[in-house]
Enzyme design. Structure first.
Site, PDB file in Angstrom:
ATOM      1  CE1 TYR A 164       6.553  36.384  30.966  1.00 55.60           C
ATOM      2  CE2 TYR A 164       8.659  37.739  31.431  1.00 55.60           C
ATOM      3  CZ  TYR A 164       7.006  37.606  31.324  1.00 55.60           C
ATOM      4  OH  TYR A 164       6.511  38.606  31.695  1.00 55.60           O
ATOM      5  CG  ASP A 259      13.795  38.224  25.022  1.00 56.60           C
ATOM      6  OD1 ASP A 259      14.555  39.032  25.547  1.00 56.60           O
ATOM      7  OD2 ASP A 259      12.723  37.807  25.654  1.00 56.60           O
ATOM      8  CE  LYS A 287      14.101  40.750  33.910  1.00 57.19           C
ATOM      9  NZ  LYS A 287      13.756  40.027  32.798  1.00 57.19           N
TER      10      LYS A 287
HETATM   11  C1  LIG Z   1      12.114  40.136  32.023  1.00 58.03           C
HETATM   12  C2  LIG Z   1      12.142  39.672  30.747  1.00 58.03           C
HETATM   13  C3  LIG Z   1      11.077  40.178  29.612  1.00 58.03           C
HETATM   14  C4  LIG Z   1      10.264  41.260  30.015  1.00 58.03           C
HETATM   15  O1  LIG Z   1      10.811  42.173  30.788  1.00 58.03           O
HETATM   16  P1  LIG Z   1       9.980  43.396  31.353  1.00 58.03           P
HETATM   17  O2  LIG Z   1      11.020  44.735  31.568  1.00 58.03           O
HETATM   18  O3  LIG Z   1       9.558  42.800  32.447  1.00 58.03           O
HETATM   19  O4  LIG Z   1       8.662  43.800  30.495  1.00 58.03           O
HETATM   20  C5  LIG Z   1      11.371  39.555  28.493  1.00 58.03           C
HETATM   21  N1  LIG Z   1      12.159  38.713  27.962  1.00 58.03           N
HETATM   22  C6  LIG Z   1      13.031  38.313  29.023  1.00 58.03           C
HETATM   23  C7  LIG Z   1      14.043  37.142  28.441  1.00 58.03           C
HETATM   24  C8  LIG Z   1      13.003  38.618  30.403  1.00 58.03           C
HETATM   25  O5  LIG Z   1      13.933  37.948  31.179  1.00 58.03           O
END
Ligand SMILES: *Cc1c(COP(=O)(O)O)cnc(C)c1O
Length: 449
Positions: A164, A259, A287
């Protein structure tokens, strides 16, 4: 404490029991919220559609505890989906935020806070040289992809099924049929032509990747991966698989994006890049980097980052980017993570906690595993090692629903989906974890009865 709490009176809050547990006020608030907001929420998973609802409304967090509007207390393993590695309201972070906010919340100008956190990160992270702050993980990923396209002059993106990357248009896609396929959008509102720019391959499958590279490498700007996939269960990948990605990207002139919105500052200060010792071309953060405030970032070598406006031609901007309050929260949080032994202690605690749960399940013959990396863990309702999303059994996800409810009734809060991982923070004491372990084991006994 001067803030107004509508329901939650701290000194009366206690862990619920199956006999006392109630969601009466949460249910009332949710009914009201549904009149104002689509589905009553601002992020879909919060609506408790995948577990027994209604959603619990929380009003306060302290340490590893959450307090709901029905005056009940829970050990929190969701930790706001990852940012709260120090738990709720760590004093050093709260103090710095309060001091900063008193001097203004946003100037729309550079501020010394930018330099403090920028320097701190870059001095302690060997895989990046320059960084740009944005306001969410989604924004970080969206910007990183634009940057990769700008640098390479190519348009396609390779991504993995089960990873994701936020709600970026071109990444809200799933594989069509076949091994490596053009994406099919998983959301309404995404033009087919966007989804067609994305090639989706399964994780841990070299054959599918080879096919994707063979057909699309020349048009591909970047390959994006969660190096520690933690948004579809915890799909831990082998180091050799990630090394293969690095080699192939280099060979084909494709930029490798890690990511690290979840894994960054979580599995170590240098995240998965450091854990695997693999140099990606671009890293995205979110995060933890904001210490609970809305912050994201993307970072790379100076040569790549110099393509970003105003130094280069890749445009990206933000009214509230790097606002002082968010930078202060991030800075105060990251400082704590650099203290000696921080990650080792957290990892040990997580290993011990999950070993206790595993022991109980083995003794009772439950088909369960608790894979964990650093302080991320996942209750996997299967006795197998799972590396790809399609290996997750839907019967396990149904079992999770029962476990989730039984834990809730006894004062343990998991994120409301069996595909979500749990997080342990420094605020989870041995005593809290012993309590939670007992609750989880009892809940599993009911789940498997
Ligand atoms: C949470 C997450 C996102 C999205 O971040 P948001 O602050 O919710 O937009 C993108 N990539 C990864 C791997 C994530 O865990």
């Amino acid at each position: 404490m001067s803030a107004t709490y509508y329901f939650c009176i701290m000194d009366k809050a206690a862990y619920p029991t199956p006999e006392t547990f109630t969601r009466a006020r949460s249910a009332e608030l949710f009914e009201e919220a549904k009149q104002y907001f689509p589905g009553g929420v601002h992020s879909p998973v919060r609506a408790f559609k995948s577990v027994y609802g209604p959603p619990v409304f929380f009003e306060r967090g302290e340490g590893c505890h959450l307090y709901d509007v029905d005056r009940q207390k829970y050990v929190d393993f969701c930790c706001s989906w990852g940012p709260l590695i120090l738990g709720h309201c760590p004093p050093a972070v709260v103090q710095r935020v309060q001091d900063t906010v008193a001097n203004g919340m946003s100037f729309g100008t550079p501020s010394p806070h930018d330099n403090l956190i920028g320097k701190l990160i870059l001095e302690h992270h060997r895989y990046i040289e320059m960084i740009r702050f944005v306001s969410s993980g989604t924004e970080a990923v969206m910007s990183a992809i634009r940057l990769a396209r700008g640098v390479t002059g190519r348009s396609k993106v390779i991504k993995f099924e089960g990873c994701y990357h936020g709600h970026v248009d071109s990444l809200l896609v799933m594989a069509g049929s076949g091994l490596a396929t053009l994406g099919v959008s998983t959301s309404a509102g995404i033009p087919e032509s966007f989804a067609q720019e994305t090639i989706v391959v399964p994780l841990a499958n070299i054959k599918a990747l080879m096919k994707a590279f063979k057909e699309h490498a020349a048009d591909t700007a970047c390959l994006i991966v969660e190096p520690v996939p933690a948004n579809n269960g915890l799909l831990f990948q082998s180091k050799s698989f990630l090394e293969y990605l690095r080699e192939q990207c280099t060979a084909h002139g494709i930029l490798l994006i890690f990511d690290e919105v979840i894994s960054g500052f979580r599995v170590g200060f240098e995240g998965a890049a450091g854990m695997f010792d693999i140099q990606p071309d671009i890293i995205t953060f979110g995060k933890i980097i904001g210490g609970g405030m809305p912050v994201g970032a993307y970072a790379a070598s100076a040569a790549i980052m110099k393509h970003v406006s105003p130094e280069g031609p890749v445009y990206q901007a933000g009214t509230l980017s790097a606002n002082p309050v968010a930078m202060a929260a991030g800075y105060a949080t990251l400082q704590e993570l650099l203290k000696p032994g921080f990650y080792e202690t957290l990892e040990q605690k997580t290993a011990q906690f999950t070993a206790g749960l595993q022991e109980h399940c083995d003794k009772k013959g439950y088909e369960m595993r608790f894979p964990h990396v650093g302080s991320i863990f996942w209750p996997s309702f299967s006795s197998k090692t799972i590396r790809r999303s399609e290996q997750i059994d839907s019967a396990g996800i149904d079992r999770f629903k029962i476990m989730h409810l039984e834990c809730l009734k006894r004062g343990v809060y998991f994120g409301p989906s069996g595909y979500e991982v749990g997080f342990i923070s420094t605020a989870h004491t041995d005593e809290d974890l012993a309590f939670a372990s007992k609750v989880i084991c009892e809940s599993l006994d009911i789940t498997f009865s």
